[in-house]
Write an enzyme that holds these catalytic residues in place. Structure first.
Site: not given
Ligand code: ADP
Length: 889
Positions: A785, A828
């Protein structure tokens, strides 16, 4: 002792089957057969002077093949008209003449011994009227048979004496060989006698024999007393030569001596051992007596009896009870010092301690009360609480329902453990936690087999023993942290534990008998789902707890943490007040976590500091009314004396509330910023961090996901003179290294489009090396990611334009520049929010994940969606991506 005897020419013969009467030996026989009775009657009983008979050994018919002596059979000869015939005669006279076997050959030995009767007694058997004799015979001297014949029913033989005459004897006695032999014999015989006398404690009577009896006779006497084989007896009988006789006898006496010595040695050994155990036994008895005297009844036997009682009341199933009894029987046979005794006992103790049937009584489940309980313990978490209530409702309707195991997944400190314990409270069951973090050995779950030294049951069985009920709520904590290695796979053991079909007969290797785990309510926790093996995950229902927003943390702190922390430190709001603003500061400046654990720690630090203040202040506070109630008798005396007391001694049992009451102070301590800094130190985090770190080109802000929830991760890139190499640092995994390669390739391929190079022909890395670093180098990082973040850092580096400090990003990028969705979006975004980031770039396909993000957080964030890498760059730089118009992408 027989002197030399005059032997008649003919003797009535008494056959001895497989037995020899040697001269000097005395024997007692019972005569019952017609032939022997006749012989005794005619040759001994009816004679006036003492008569003699001949004892002749005969060999069993079965032993004919090994016959030594000559076979005297029919036709040996007869005189005085006596009939000779083939007749088999038994050893002892108790054997009758067998007419049927008359044709069989009788193996007579050719030499015999003349014997006289020392004692005779006659008896008549009733009711048959049969006459029997008991005769005590003494062997006198050897003879040889010249001729055998029958007289009536018994035998007679013509004989010739075999003993030496006197002059012959005298001659032999001069023979040096004979002298040596007789000396040898005597010394061996003396030795034997001394040993025997020592054993039997006879006072030297036998020794007299050695002095008085001639040595050749002694040889016979000694040998006659030994139990030797028939062949040996025969060969002794045949030893007419004195030297031969002596050497044979010496050999036999010596053999006997040796066997006695060996036997003695063995006995000594056995006796030694016996006496040791007897000594132990005696000491033990004495010890028991002493203990009884002292009223100290905890000796081993009582222990075993107590253990047995405990086992009886443990409620084991019948097959296990049988197994336990077997083990107990083994234990009872053992000495406490014996190896294996202790392990056997510990094992039985475990069997007795395990809750085979003992269960917490289940009361009717009150869902409303359970909900209130959950609400009062936990702030927010509506969805999670709702799911727990559903779970409880199903259990209420169907107590033995085999629903999936609840697994709370989330970063540390989000309340996973406390939720599980709330489930236990709602169900009214005991709660136990088994930590699986770092468990790599299957034996930790299943135990070691008892054959290993130091073997133990697994954590489950051990936990059940401690909790002492078979239906607790068992929390399998950190189930994602189990790993497999050479010592087996704990996850496979856990599979059995969580499978309702299999856990009825859970097999712990140590326990070695099945234990029913089906009544246990299992709840699991994990930080991440990915490491959990799929088969295990399949048996669980994952409930995610993503972490809290600062607002939620504030609420949790105000409603739950502060009251609890104050209580734990013996304080109350009357002593310490922490205003909301201060809690916010703690959240912002001192914690950066998904959960509330560190927040709770910081609050506890504040409470400790306040407690010191209060305690210090107290010294000046005069005794209040409450203190009088707490005063010890000593204190009362002092008060009665009228003395002034400023220091108080608080009895041990006084609880915190009483303590607080004791130290009632005028006004509460209100926490302010200055005090906050004094206690917690200078702020650890601030919102300026991102701005400071992204101050130079080549740095971008990424969002990553770790076991601690989401985190902000800076990516730094720099270039220097070199040969076009890419260096990567920061404990990176293979996937992230590949992402860096992809990022660099993508940027180089589009260098011209992105106006990073004047033309396609120019190599961006000409004479340059690139170094990319992920700070916090101690923490291992991996995952795809970071793709978009890496590209942004590189573009920023090559273009020498700073990326936006208020913008964080996440997303995987393909080689062609497509942005792919990633996991952990919720965590996140929460992390970005915590760190004061206001813009977040997400892959477009992660849009669906935004529903899970609390609205309060979203309200403070600008979410920017990207489909391609160019979109990311567009959002990542101030004023958008200026190169875009020119690119032909
Ligand atoms: P975990 O097991 O997830 O690591 P814990 O259950 O140990 O976390 O929680 C840590 C602390 O935070 C506990 O004291 C718990 O009561 C508290 N806590 C966490 N979430 C909440 C909440 N939503 N409401 C009240 N207290 C909470």
């Amino acid at each position: 002792m027989a002197e030399s005897v005059e032997l008649p020419g003919r003797l009535g013969i008494l056959p001895f089957r497989n037995k020899v009467l040697l001269p000097g030996a005395i024997i007692r026989i019972r005569c019952t057969s017609p032939s022997s009775v006749k012989l005794v009657e005619q040759e001994l009983w009816q004679r006036e002077e003492k008569g003699l008979i001949g004892i002749l050994p005969v060999r069993d018919a079965a032993e004919t093949s090994t016959a030594v002596g000559p076979v005297l059979s029919q036709g040996v000869g007869s005189d005085s008209g006596e009939r000779s015939s083939r007749i088999q005669v038994g050893t002892s006279d108790s054997q009758r003449l067998d007419a049927k076997n008359q044709q069989e050959i009788i193996h007579w030995h050719a030499r015999g011994v003349a014997a006289r009767a020392l004692h005779l007694s006659r008896g008549v058997e009733k009711p048959s009227g049969r006459v029997t004799y008991i005769v005590v015979l003494e062997g006198l001297c050897r003879f040889s048979v010249q001729e055998l014949s029958t007289r009536g029913t018994y035998y007679t033989a013509r004989i010739s004496p075999l003993e030496m005459t006197k002059p012959e004897m005298e001659q032999v006695e001069q023979d040096p060989d004979f002298i040596t032999l007789s000396r040898q014999f005597k010394s061996t015989a003396t030795e034997l006698i001394s040993i025997l006398e020592q054993k039997q404690k006879t006072g030297g009577r036998t020794k007299v024999l050695l002095e008085t009896v001639p040595v050749h006779k002694l040889a016979d006497i000694f040998v006659a007393s030994f139990e030797i084989s028939f062949e040996e007896q025969l060969s002794m009988l045949d030893s007419v030569d004195l030297k031969v006789r002596l050497s044979k006898a010496t050999e036999l006496v010596d053999r006997h001596l040796q066997s006695i010595r060996v036997a003695e040695k063995i006995t000594q050994k056995v006796e030694g051992q016996l006496s040791k155990s007897q000594k132990e036994f005696l000491l033990r008895q004495q010890m028991r007596a002493i203990k009884e005297e002292l009223g100290d009844n905890d000796d081993d036997e009582d222990d075993v009896a107590a253990l047995e009682r405990k086992m009886q009341s443990a409620g084991m199933p019948s097959n296990i009870w049988k197994h336990a009894q077997r083990e107990l029987r083994r234990l009872k046979k053992m000495q406490p010092q014996q190896p294996g005794y202790n392990s056997s006992r510990v094992y039985l103790e475990l069997l007795a301690d395990l809750p085979w049937q003992n269960a917490t009584e289940e009361h009717e489940l009150d869902l409303k009360a359970a909900k209130e309980h959950l609400d009062s313990d936990h702030y927010g978490l509506h969805k999670v609480k709702q799911r727990i209530i559903e779970y409880l409702a199903v259990r209420k309707l169907k107590p033995d329902a085999r629903g999936p195991v609840l697994c709370f997944v989330g970063p540390p400190g989000v309340g996973k453990t406390s939720l599980a314990s709330s489930i236990a409270a709602a169900l009214g069951r005991k709660f136990m936690r088994i930590s699986l973090g770092g468990v790599k050995d299957e034996a930790d779950i299943r135990g070691h087999r008892r054959t290993y030294i130091g073997s133990m049951p697994g954590r489950l069985i051990d936990g059940l023993k401690r909790v002492a009920v078979c239906n607790p709520v068992m929390l399998l904590d950190e189930i994602d942290k189990t790993g497999s290695d050479v010592r087996g796979d704990p996850a496979s053991a856990l599979l059995e534990v969580l499978d309702p079909e299999q856990n009825k007969t859970f097999n712990d290797h140590y326990l070695n008998v099945p234990f029913d785990l089906s009544k246990v309510v299992f709840v699991a926790t994990a930080n991440r789902v990915q490491p959990i093996p799929p088969a295990l995950l399949d048996r669980m229902e994952v409930i995610e707890l993503p972490g809290y927003t600062p607002e939620e943390k504030l609420k949790i702190a105000m409603r739950h943490l502060i009251p609890r922390v104050l209580d734990q430190h013996g304080l109350s709001s009357e002593f310490l007040q922490i205003p909301e603003a201060m809690v916010k500061l703690v959240i912002q400046r001192y914690t950066r976590e998904a959960g509330v654990r560190s927040l709770e720690r910081n609050l506890a630090a504040l409470a400790r500091a306040a407690a010191v203040r209060v305690a210090e202040q107290e010294q000046a506070v005069p005794l209040s009314k409450d203190v009088h109630q707490l005063a010890s008798p000593l204190l009362e005396n002092r008060l009665a004396d009228g003395g002034e007391v400023e220091m108080e001694v608080i009895p041990m049992a006084v609880n915190n509330h009483e303590l607080s009451n004791t130290f009632r102070i005028a006004s509460p301590l209100v926490m302010d910023e200055a005090m906050l800094e004094k206690v917690l130190g200078p702020p650890r985090f601030d919102d300026k961090e991102a701005a400071e770190r992204v101050a130079t080109p080549g740095v971008s802000v990424g969002l990553v996901w770790t076991t601690f929830g989401g985190e902000v991760q800076f990516v730094e890139a720099t270039s220097m003179v070199g040969t076009g190499e890419l260096h990567l640092t920061g404990q990176l995994g293979d996937v992230i290294k590949e992402s860096a390669q992809i990022a660099l390739t993508w940027v180089r391929a589009r260098a011209a489009d992105l106006k990073l190079a004047a033309s396609d022909k120019i190599n961006l890395l000409e004479g340059r090396d690139i170094h990319i670093h992920f700070p916090a180098g101690a923490v291992p990082k991996d995952g795809p990611s970071a793709g978009v973040t890496l590209v942004t850092a590189l573009v920023s580096l090559f273009s020498q334009k700073r990326a936006r400090a208020d913008t964080a990003m996440t997303g995987e990028m393909t080689l062609r520049g497509l942005v792919l969705p990633v996991g952990g979006v919720k965590d996140k975004i929460l992390a970005a929010h915590r760190c004061g980031i206001t813009r977040v770039i997400l892959p477009e396909r992660n849009l669906k994940d935004l529903v899970e993000v609390p609205a309060a957080v979203l309200a403070n964030l600008e979410i920017l969606l990207a489909k391609r890498m160019e979109d990311v760059l567009e959002h990542a730089f101030e004023g958008g991506c200026p190169w875009r118009q020119h690119s032909k992408l």
